[in-house]
Design an enzyme around this catalytic site. Structure first.
Site, PDB file in Angstrom:
ATOM      1  N   GLY A  41     -23.474  19.559  29.476  1.00  0.00           N
ATOM      2  CA  GLY A  41     -23.277  20.776  30.254  1.00  0.00           C
ATOM      3  C   GLY A  41     -22.338  20.525  31.421  1.00  0.00           C
ATOM      4  N   GLY A  42     -22.906  20.301  32.587  1.00  0.00           N
ATOM      5  CA  GLY A  42     -22.133  20.181  33.826  1.00  0.00           C
ATOM      6  C   GLY A  42     -20.906  19.285  33.733  1.00  0.00           C
TER       7      GLY A  42
ATOM      8  CB  SER B 169     -28.379  14.847  33.639  1.00  0.00           C
ATOM      9  OG  SER B 169     -28.989  16.005  34.181  1.00  0.00           O
TER      10      SER B 169
ATOM     11  CD1 TRP C  20     -17.304  23.608  28.713  1.00  0.00           C
ATOM     12  CD2 TRP C  20     -15.739  25.196  28.500  1.00  0.00           C
ATOM     13  NE1 TRP C  20     -16.107  22.976  28.466  1.00  0.00           N
ATOM     14  CE2 TRP C  20     -15.122  23.933  28.338  1.00  0.00           C
ATOM     15  CE3 TRP C  20     -14.945  26.337  28.407  1.00  0.00           C
ATOM     16  CZ2 TRP C  20     -13.757  23.784  28.093  1.00  0.00           C
ATOM     17  CZ3 TRP C  20     -13.586  26.198  28.151  1.00  0.00           C
ATOM     18  CH2 TRP C  20     -12.999  24.936  28.003  1.00  0.00           C
ATOM     19  CE  LYS C  21     -25.462  24.136  30.768  1.00  0.00           C
ATOM     20  NZ  LYS C  21     -26.752  23.731  31.266  1.00  0.00           N
TER      21      LYS C  21
ATOM     22  CD  GLU D  13     -29.380  20.177  25.270  1.00  0.00           C
ATOM     23  OE1 GLU D  13     -28.337  19.657  25.659  1.00  0.00           O
ATOM     24  OE2 GLU D  13     -29.654  21.378  25.470  1.00  0.00           O
TER      25      GLU D  13
END
Ligand code: PEP
Length: 253
Positions: A236-237, A215, A10-11, A169
């Site tokens: 991530g996003g 991604s 979630w950063k 990554e």
């Protein structure tokens, strides 16, 4: 048998309330997952305890920290130690994300020290490796990643190596919308497994979970997870959108 893993990073996103809602939406009424599937949520430090208690009753869901410090304790204002994470029941921790290696200058040696501390406290490291664009363009990504593995991991005994999760990554694919092709991801994962095999033997290499990050979304997860050496994803996003992340979990099958 090695685990299949969907890990959410979630950063530095979400408020406390948003984090609670997101976690609830993803985990509530979730379908039954196979025994070898693990879902990990790397949430911001202030939400670790809330998140841990929300998933306490669900064996497939786990909480991770996004980082820890490479020293055991002491005068390091603002840092968080492996011992602190252990004391609040955290079982996983991301180590060496490129968003820490690059802006904070974290070295392979410091990452090795973090990994040792995490193992000392029974926390599974999610070790990130991967090359920047210039290295990929120069065609030297294999030796770059091999060096990251050697300098941060190869002091570990085989029993610990097989427990950690390695996330490949490529930096050029993180948060850019530019995913590595399935062939690129598979080629690097197969290479990493070969490197691990040479040092630790094929059995250990086959047991180690290698996940891909860069991604990943619902629309490309199925194809990536079909690759023989891709055991899941660090996301991530797309992990901030409940339906996207649920679909990624479902793609683990
Ligand atoms: C990540 O943060 O590890 C990551 C892979 O981000 P994204 O999925 O947004 O590229």
């Amino acid at each position: 048998m090695r685990k299949k893993i969907a890990a959410a990073n979630w950063k530095m996103n979400t408020t406390f309330q948003e984090a609670e809602n997101l976690l609830r939406t993803i985990t509530q009424n979730s379908p039954l997952l196979d025994a070898n599937i693990q879902v990990v949520f790397a949430v911001p430090f202030p939400y670790l305890q809330m998140a841990s208690s929300m998933v306490a009753e669900t064996p497939h869901y786990n909480i991770a920290a996004q980082n820890c410090y490479h020293q055991k304790s002491g005068a390091y204002t603002g840092e968080v130690s492996a011992a602190m994470l252990h004391s609040i029941g955290v079982h996983y921790c991301i180590v060496g994300h490129s968003e820490r290696r690059v802006p904070f200058g974290e070295s392979n040696e410091q990452l090795a020290a973090k990994i040792n501390l995490l193992f000392e406290y029974g926390i599974v490291p999610i070790f990130c490796c991967g090359e920047p664009l210039l290295i990929r363009e120069a065609g030297t990504e294999n030796s770059f990643v091999e060096n990251q593995l050697k300098e941060s991991l190869f002091h570990l005994p085989a029993t610990q190596l097989a427990q950690l999760i390695i996330a490949y990554e490529p930096i050029w694919a993180i948060g850019t919308g530019k995913t590595a092709t399935t062939d690129q991801a598979q080629a690097m994962h197969a290479f990493i497994r070969t490197v691990l095999g040479k040092k630790y033997g094929t059995a250990v290499a086959e047991e180690t979970s290698l996940i891909y990050g860069g991604s990943v979304k619902a629309s490309n997860a199925n194809e990536l997870f079909d690759a023989a050496d891709v055991d899941g994803a660090l996301v991530g996003g797309a992990s901030l959108q409940a339906e996207e992340f649920k679909a990624i979990i479902a793609a683990l099958k």
